[in-house]
Design an enzyme around this catalytic site. Structure first.
Site, PDB file in Angstrom:
ATOM      1  N   HIS A  16       0.835  -1.210   0.000  1.00  0.00           N
ATOM      2  CA  HIS A  16       0.000   0.000   0.000  1.00  0.00           C
ATOM      3  C   HIS A  16       0.869   1.259   0.000  1.00  0.00           C
ATOM      4  O   HIS A  16       0.541   2.249  -0.638  1.00  0.00           O
ATOM      5  CB  HIS A  16      -0.960  -0.014   1.188  1.00  0.00           C
ATOM      6  CG  HIS A  16      -1.859  -1.223   1.203  1.00  0.00           C
ATOM      7  ND1 HIS A  16      -2.534  -1.627   2.307  1.00  0.00           N
ATOM      8  CD2 HIS A  16      -2.149  -2.124   0.224  1.00  0.00           C
ATOM      9  CE1 HIS A  16      -3.227  -2.731   2.025  1.00  0.00           C
ATOM     10  NE2 HIS A  16      -3.000  -3.057   0.761  1.00  0.00           N
TER      11      HIS A  16
ATOM     12  N   ASP B 121      -3.548  -2.773  -5.047  1.00  0.00           N
ATOM     13  CA  ASP B 121      -2.520  -3.789  -4.790  1.00  0.00           C
ATOM     14  C   ASP B 121      -1.675  -4.029  -6.050  1.00  0.00           C
ATOM     15  O   ASP B 121      -0.450  -4.188  -5.959  1.00  0.00           O
ATOM     16  CB  ASP B 121      -3.173  -5.117  -4.387  1.00  0.00           C
ATOM     17  CG  ASP B 121      -3.557  -5.165  -2.916  1.00  0.00           C
ATOM     18  OD1 ASP B 121      -3.044  -4.355  -2.113  1.00  0.00           O
ATOM     19  OD2 ASP B 121      -4.373  -6.037  -2.560  1.00  0.00           O
TER      20      ASP B 121
ATOM     21  N   HIS C 131      -9.577  -1.917  -4.589  1.00  0.00           N
ATOM     22  CA  HIS C 131      -8.413  -2.263  -3.766  1.00  0.00           C
ATOM     23  C   HIS C 131      -7.488  -3.233  -4.499  1.00  0.00           C
ATOM     24  O   HIS C 131      -6.261  -3.152  -4.353  1.00  0.00           O
ATOM     25  CB  HIS C 131      -8.810  -2.836  -2.399  1.00  0.00           C
ATOM     26  CG  HIS C 131      -7.599  -3.040  -1.547  1.00  0.00           C
ATOM     27  ND1 HIS C 131      -6.979  -1.994  -0.895  1.00  0.00           N
ATOM     28  CD2 HIS C 131      -6.823  -4.130  -1.341  1.00  0.00           C
ATOM     29  CE1 HIS C 131      -5.887  -2.442  -0.302  1.00  0.00           C
ATOM     30  NE2 HIS C 131      -5.773  -3.736  -0.554  1.00  0.00           N
TER      31      HIS C 131
ATOM     32  N   HIS D 160      -1.285 -10.976  -4.927  1.00  0.00           N
ATOM     33  CA  HIS D 160       0.139 -10.650  -4.840  1.00  0.00           C
ATOM     34  C   HIS D 160       1.028 -11.728  -5.459  1.00  0.00           C
ATOM     35  O   HIS D 160       2.042 -11.425  -6.079  1.00  0.00           O
ATOM     36  CB  HIS D 160       0.543 -10.442  -3.387  1.00  0.00           C
ATOM     37  CG  HIS D 160      -0.172  -9.290  -2.747  1.00  0.00           C
ATOM     38  ND1 HIS D 160      -0.136  -8.030  -3.273  1.00  0.00           N
ATOM     39  CD2 HIS D 160      -0.943  -9.226  -1.649  1.00  0.00           C
ATOM     40  CE1 HIS D 160      -0.857  -7.231  -2.500  1.00  0.00           C
ATOM     41  NE2 HIS D 160      -1.360  -7.927  -1.515  1.00  0.00           N
TER      42      HIS D 160
HETATM   43 ZN   LIG Z   1      -3.902  -4.646  -0.271  1.00  0.00          ZN
END
Ligand SMILES: [Zn+2]
Length: 311
Positions: A78, A242, A238, A265
């Protein structure tokens, strides 16, 4: 001319770390030209320096972690998104523990802290861009997850999530990156988790710092956060946040199109590594003027926030 940028003044913050629950402080210091983003674990003796680059990723479980065993820093995505979003190329991020604080679960507080401390400043060196030259993708076909970076005239992102949950079924979001679009449309989107998973993690001693203060917590038919959502489609936004934070590990702002489907991720880190693994996939370029980029059919992103000439 588009110049490299750093923070004008030291930016100080403090907060709870999501996974350990420890209170941790950090300081973003100006970085010299061409130095990139470097994290420094100031609680270690001697302090450990960890460059924020794709080849430094050690874990993508729940968050992105970079470094070496015993000398790592986690939950960087973030903060990395905030730095990328404000066009910051160079900074030294001192952190007093193994995990960045989660703050409000989005990039918003990082952006606010940077702006309150005086914003960004241009440096006397042209900004470098990473131009995607060949498409690269990673797919997990069994789970219908995929990520892709392909050549495009500017930095675009497209993301689709589709969870088996009434609040999270099919949401898509498309954007052309600029700092103003990032701050308005993406930066405030918070991380999220399912209530039953959060409860199980708390029982297992994980996500100790996690609460409705720093995440949207989703139950079967509603969310636990009394204040509601910040955007109607906050969840997919969001995921875009990311992705920007993970692509920041390419080491230069991207000119290309990113497409993510039900990813996270782990796939983003694999995508970054795969792109960087073959020099034919990309080119790092500087432009004297926007017009010079336009002659190559490239549109450089606008950085309007804190847009000051070199000191
Ligand atoms: Zn995140």
């Amino acid at each position: 001319m588009l110049y490299q940028r750093t923070v004008r003044n030291p930016v100080r913050g403090r907060g709870v770390a999501l996974h350990s629950g420890e209170h941790t402080s950090f300081t973003i210091l100006p970085g010299s030209v061409d130095s990139g983003i470097v994290f420094i674990r100031t609680d270690l003796d001697p302090p450990a320096e960890i460059p924020a680059r794709g080849d430094q990723v050690t874990s993508t479980r729940l968050a992105t972690t970079i470094g070496r065993p015993g000398q790592s820093v986690g939950t960087i995505e973030h903060m990395m998104a905030a730095l990328y979003g404000l066009g910051i190329d160079n900074a030294r991020v001192e952190v007093g523990g193994p995990e960045m604080p989660i703050l409000d679960g989005s990039a918003h507080r990082f952006v606010e802290l940077i702006r309150e401390a005086g914003g960004t400043i241009a440096q006397r060196r042209p900004k470098k861009f990473l131009v995607v030259r060949r498409p690269v993708s990673i797919a997990d076909e069994a789970n219908k997850r995929s990520v892709r970076l392909e050549p495009a005239s500017c930095f675009q992102l497209s993301y689709t999530i589709d969870f088996n949950h009434p609040l999270l079924s099919m949401q898509s979001f498309e954007m052309t990156f600029s700092d103003t679009a990032f701050v308005r449309e993406i930066a405030r989107a918070r991380t999220f988790g399912f209530g039953k998973d959060v409860d199980a993690m708390h029982k297992a001693g994980l996500a100790k710092g996690g609460s409705v203060e720093n995440a949207v917590v989703i139950d079967d038919f509603s969310i636990r956060n009394p204040e509601g959502l910040r955007y109607p489609d906050e969840f997919v936004r969001h995921k875009v946040l990311d992705a920007i934070g993970d692509l920041a590990l390419l080491g230069a702002p991207v000119i290309g199109r990113y497409v993510g489907v039900r990813a996270g991720h782990a796939l983003n880190a694999e995508l970054v590594a795969k792109l960087l693994s073959d020099a034919r996939n990309f080119e790092v370029v500087e432009f004297e003027t926007r017009r010079e980029a336009q002659t190559q059919n490239l549109e450089l992103p606008a950085f309007r926030i804190g847009g000051l000439a070199p000191a």
